[in-house]
Scaffold this motif. Structure first.
Motif, PDB file in Angstrom:
ATOM      1  N   ALA A 204       0.824  -1.210   0.000  1.00  0.00           N
ATOM      2  CA  ALA A 204       0.000   0.000   0.000  1.00  0.00           C
ATOM      3  C   ALA A 204       0.859   1.261   0.000  1.00  0.00           C
ATOM      4  CB  ALA A 204      -0.937  -0.010   1.210  1.00  0.00           C
ATOM      5  N   PHE A 205       2.039   1.197   0.644  1.00  0.00           N
ATOM      6  CA  PHE A 205       2.901   2.377   0.761  1.00  0.00           C
ATOM      7  C   PHE A 205       4.089   2.356  -0.202  1.00  0.00           C
ATOM      8  CE2 PHE A 205       0.681   2.426   4.809  1.00  0.00           C
ATOM      9  CZ  PHE A 205       0.411   3.775   4.978  1.00  0.00           C
ATOM     10  N   ALA A 206       4.153   1.342  -1.072  1.00  0.00           N
ATOM     11  CA  ALA A 206       5.324   1.181  -1.934  1.00  0.00           C
ATOM     12  C   ALA A 206       5.556   2.366  -2.858  1.00  0.00           C
ATOM     13  CB  ALA A 206       5.180  -0.097  -2.766  1.00  0.00           C
ATOM     14  N   TYR A 207       4.515   3.136  -3.149  1.00  0.00           N
ATOM     15  CA  TYR A 207       4.645   4.249  -4.083  1.00  0.00           C
ATOM     16  C   TYR A 207       5.002   5.554  -3.386  1.00  0.00           C
ATOM     17  CZ  TYR A 207       2.086   0.852  -6.849  1.00  0.00           C
ATOM     18  OH  TYR A 207       1.695  -0.302  -7.487  1.00  0.00           O
ATOM     19  N   MET A 281       6.244   2.809  -9.839  1.00  0.00           N
ATOM     20  CA  MET A 281       6.743   2.467  -8.516  1.00  0.00           C
ATOM     21  C   MET A 281       7.957   3.332  -8.200  1.00  0.00           C
ATOM     22  SD  MET A 281       6.528  -1.684  -8.961  1.00  0.00           S
ATOM     23  CE  MET A 281       7.331  -2.028  -7.399  1.00  0.00           C
ATOM     24  N   LYS A 282       8.115   3.661  -6.911  1.00  0.00           N
ATOM     25  CA  LYS A 282       9.253   4.494  -6.517  1.00  0.00           C
ATOM     26  C   LYS A 282      10.566   3.761  -6.738  1.00  0.00           C
ATOM     27  CE  LYS A 282      10.731   7.531  -2.747  1.00  0.00           C
ATOM     28  NZ  LYS A 282      10.436   8.788  -3.445  1.00  0.00           N
ATOM     29  N   ARG A 345       8.069   1.469 -22.636  1.00  0.00           N
ATOM     30  CA  ARG A 345       7.304   2.688 -22.904  1.00  0.00           C
ATOM     31  C   ARG A 345       5.995   2.631 -22.115  1.00  0.00           C
ATOM     32  NH1 ARG A 345       6.248   2.942 -28.620  1.00  0.00           N
ATOM     33  NH2 ARG A 345       8.135   4.204 -28.868  1.00  0.00           N
ATOM     34  N   HIS A 346       5.726   3.694 -21.368  1.00  0.00           N
ATOM     35  CA  HIS A 346       4.482   3.828 -20.615  1.00  0.00           C
ATOM     36  C   HIS A 346       3.648   4.928 -21.274  1.00  0.00           C
ATOM     37  CE1 HIS A 346       6.660   1.470 -17.588  1.00  0.00           C
ATOM     38  NE2 HIS A 346       7.655   2.319 -17.773  1.00  0.00           N
ATOM     39  N   THR A 347       2.520   5.205 -20.745  1.00  0.00           N
ATOM     40  CA  THR A 347       1.688   6.282 -21.279  1.00  0.00           C
ATOM     41  C   THR A 347       2.194   7.632 -20.764  1.00  0.00           C
ATOM     42  OG1 THR A 347       0.122   6.055 -19.446  1.00  0.00           O
ATOM     43  CG2 THR A 347      -0.314   4.782 -21.441  1.00  0.00           C
ATOM     44  N   ARG A 348       1.612   8.707 -21.279  1.00  0.00           N
ATOM     45  CA  ARG A 348       1.877  10.080 -20.822  1.00  0.00           C
ATOM     46  C   ARG A 348       3.330  10.524 -21.095  1.00  0.00           C
ATOM     47  NH1 ARG A 348      -1.073   9.995 -14.820  1.00  0.00           N
ATOM     48  NH2 ARG A 348      -2.744   8.563 -15.390  1.00  0.00           N
ATOM     49  N   GLY A 349       4.001   9.866 -22.065  1.00  0.00           N
ATOM     50  CA  GLY A 349       5.355  10.269 -22.427  1.00  0.00           C
ATOM     51  C   GLY A 349       6.444   9.703 -21.551  1.00  0.00           C
ATOM     52  N   TYR A 350       6.137   8.763 -20.680  1.00  0.00           N
ATOM     53  CA  TYR A 350       7.124   8.180 -19.768  1.00  0.00           C
ATOM     54  C   TYR A 350       7.757   6.927 -20.362  1.00  0.00           C
ATOM     55  CZ  TYR A 350       5.618  11.113 -15.832  1.00  0.00           C
ATOM     56  OH  TYR A 350       5.344  12.169 -15.000  1.00  0.00           O
ATOM     57  N   GLU A 351       9.064   6.765 -20.107  1.00  0.00           N
ATOM     58  CA  GLU A 351       9.774   5.530 -20.413  1.00  0.00           C
ATOM     59  C   GLU A 351      10.682   5.202 -19.232  1.00  0.00           C
ATOM     60  OE1 GLU A 351      11.856   5.647 -24.110  1.00  0.00           O
ATOM     61  OE2 GLU A 351      10.060   6.109 -25.300  1.00  0.00           O
ATOM     62  N   THR A 352      10.930   3.906 -19.001  1.00  0.00           N
ATOM     63  CA  THR A 352      11.859   3.478 -17.961  1.00  0.00           C
ATOM     64  C   THR A 352      12.872   2.521 -18.566  1.00  0.00           C
ATOM     65  OG1 THR A 352      10.345   1.698 -17.277  1.00  0.00           O
ATOM     66  CG2 THR A 352      10.251   3.770 -16.050  1.00  0.00           C
ATOM     67  N   ALA A 353      14.089   2.511 -17.988  1.00  0.00           N
ATOM     68  CA  ALA A 353      15.153   1.648 -18.488  1.00  0.00           C
ATOM     69  C   ALA A 353      15.826   0.933 -17.313  1.00  0.00           C
ATOM     70  CB  ALA A 353      16.177   2.460 -19.267  1.00  0.00           C
ATOM     71  N   PRO A 409       2.412  10.904 -11.368  1.00  0.00           N
ATOM     72  CA  PRO A 409       0.954  10.951 -11.406  1.00  0.00           C
ATOM     73  C   PRO A 409       0.361   9.849 -10.534  1.00  0.00           C
ATOM     74  CG  PRO A 409       1.880  11.028 -13.617  1.00  0.00           C
ATOM     75  CD  PRO A 409       3.008  10.689 -12.691  1.00  0.00           C
ATOM     76  N   THR A 410      -0.774  10.142  -9.933  1.00  0.00           N
ATOM     77  CA  THR A 410      -1.432   9.165  -9.066  1.00  0.00           C
ATOM     78  C   THR A 410      -2.382   8.291  -9.863  1.00  0.00           C
ATOM     79  OG1 THR A 410      -3.235  10.688  -8.560  1.00  0.00           O
ATOM     80  CG2 THR A 410      -1.302  10.741  -7.117  1.00  0.00           C
TER      81      THR A 410
END
Length: 454
Positions: A204-207, A281-282, A345-353, A409-410
């Motif tokens: 529940a608090f991971a973010y 996720m953080k 590739r995620h939505t809203r212009g986000y990408e992670t590597a 974003p939440t």
């Protein structure tokens, strides 16, 4: 090992087979309303026991059932019990408890022919009971959980049959709250929570918080969760976390478990109806320490001073790496100094590597959709790396950003849907009432469904 003599002091006539009707009555007399067999609830009122019987130590459930069926009602039946040890087989356990190896194998085949126990995934601690009569195995009981057991009995033709016994459990609730001593995990377990309740709390608090670095002495927490009790009022297992709260130096927030009726997606929401889930996720790894932050640094291999575009998490080789958010895999291949590399590739212009992996998750390939929290690979030290770690990057509209300071974003906000917000507020009020009421029968009754209209 113990031996149980089921005979009374009075002489008894020779044993004879019981008819099905008499057997049913015998089962009712023994079990009453407490147990369901094979999904069919058996309900009956047993006569009041004689005083001397009431004071005697109760036999195990399977022993009472077998005695009622006249299965172990023979001279000197030997009862033994034990638990499965590490690297021990079920056959080894049953024979250790006194059963001949051939009969142990035959009885266990009745179990393997069902879906009741997967003998390929047995865990140490599984409980077993055996009844041996004149050197022959008469019955076997296996229990892999606190509320479920299997009874294997010999048939008239010499074969074996397996029956599932399920305890009738009553829901109740428990609230624990305290200052954190060392870790939330150790403190919660000391107060009576289980592993799963701590995992749900952390999820529940991971973010919002990094449990490795942002928990401090004096921080307080609360977990309110379901429990299930047997017919004697003994807690046998725990259920869902209904409320989780943290009051600390880094964060003060509480979450309620709620399932909106419009989409059926269970999540944790704060008192304003805002989801605990965030877009990313953080940290996409558990139990790691930050070994290098985002920013200008001198590279440990090349010696050049340049921008370090991500955050490094030091962890043992093979530690699972999770997708920080749902999205589509753009790349899962070797990438020069990054070594084994994944980009999503995620939505809203986000990408992670994710870089320096030892290997990828089975089947992972470009174009594949992944879900937040799904294992995508494992920590390694491939490419330009001085030791096992995860190099994690976040890109927004083509620019690299600091993952640790990003205001993400939440998830869902129930305030945007008045009907769902009202539904949540009713559920929140129910949970708050239960938290104040405490545990016990009064609390268990509070969540009972209202009777159907006539």
């Amino acid at each position: 090992m113990t031996e149980t003599d089921v005979h009374s002091a009075d002489p008894k006539p020779p044993r004879r087979p019981l008819s099905a009707g008499i057997k049913s009555l015998a089962v009712l007399a023994v079990l009453g309303p407490a147990f369901a067999i094979g999904g069919l609830m058996i309900v009956g009122n047993a006569p009041d026991p004689e005083p001397e019987i009431a004071e005697a130590a109760p036999l195990p459930l399977a022993a009472r059932l077998l005695s009622a069926l006249d299965i172990i009602d023979a001279p000197d039946p030997v009862y033994n019990e034990g638990r499965l040890e590490r690297n021990e087989t079920l056959t080894g356990l049953v024979t250790r408890l006194g059963a001949p190896v051939g009969e142990a194998n035959a009885a266990l085949q009745a179990v393997y022919r069902t879906d009741m126990i997967d003998h390929r995934r047995l865990r140490p601690g599984l409980a077993a009971e055996t009844w041996v009569e004149d050197g022959r195995l008469t019955a076997l009981s296996l229990r892999d959980t606190t509320d479920r057991s299997l009874l294997v009995t010999r048939k008239l033709d010499g074969g074996w049959t397996a029956t599932e016994l399920n305890a009738k459990l009553t829901p109740s609730y428990r609230r624990i709250a305290a200052e954190i001593e060392g870790s939330i995990y150790n403190t919660a377990l000391k107060l009576g929570a289980g592993d799963q309740q701590v995992v749900d709390f952390a999820a529940a608090f991971a973010y919002d918080i990094d449990f490795q670095r942002q928990i401090h002495p004096g921080d307080r927490f609360e977990i309110f969760f379901e429990t299930f009790e047997d017919e004697r009022g003994n807690p046998v297992r725990h259920g869902e976390v209904l409320y989780a709260a943290l009051d600390g130096r880094a964060l003060t927030r509480g979450f309620y478990r709620f399932t909106p009726s419009d989409d059926g997606q269970t999540d944790y929401f704060d008192d304003k109806g805002e989801s605990a889930t965030r877009f990313l996720m953080k940290t996409p790894i558990n139990g790691a320490r930050i070994s290098s932050n985002f920013g200008i640094r001198r590279h440990p291999i090349s010696g050049f001073t340049r921008l370090h575009r991500g955050t490094d998490f030091a962890a043992p080789t093979g530690t699972p790496i999770y997708a920080a958010g749902s999205g589509t895999v753009l790349r899962a291949s070797w990438n020069g100094g990054y070594g084994n590399y994944i980009r999503i590739r995620h939505t809203r212009g986000y990408e992670t590597a994710y870089a320096h992996l030892s290997r990828y998750a089975a089947g992972l390939k470009p174009g594949q959709r992944v879900s937040q929290g799904q294992v995508i690979g494992y920590v390694g030290s491939t490419g330009a790396s001085t030791g096992p770690h995860l190099h994690y990057e976040v890109w927004v509209n083509g620019d690299s950003v600091n993952p640790m300071s990003l205001n993400l974003p939440t998830g869902r906000k129930l305030a945007e849907d008045p009907a769902m917000l009202a539904e949540f507020q009713r559920r929140k009020a129910e949970i708050d009432a239960l938290r104040l009421a405490g545990a016990g029968a009064m609390v268990a009754a509070a969540l009972q469904e209202p009777p159907a209209s006539p």
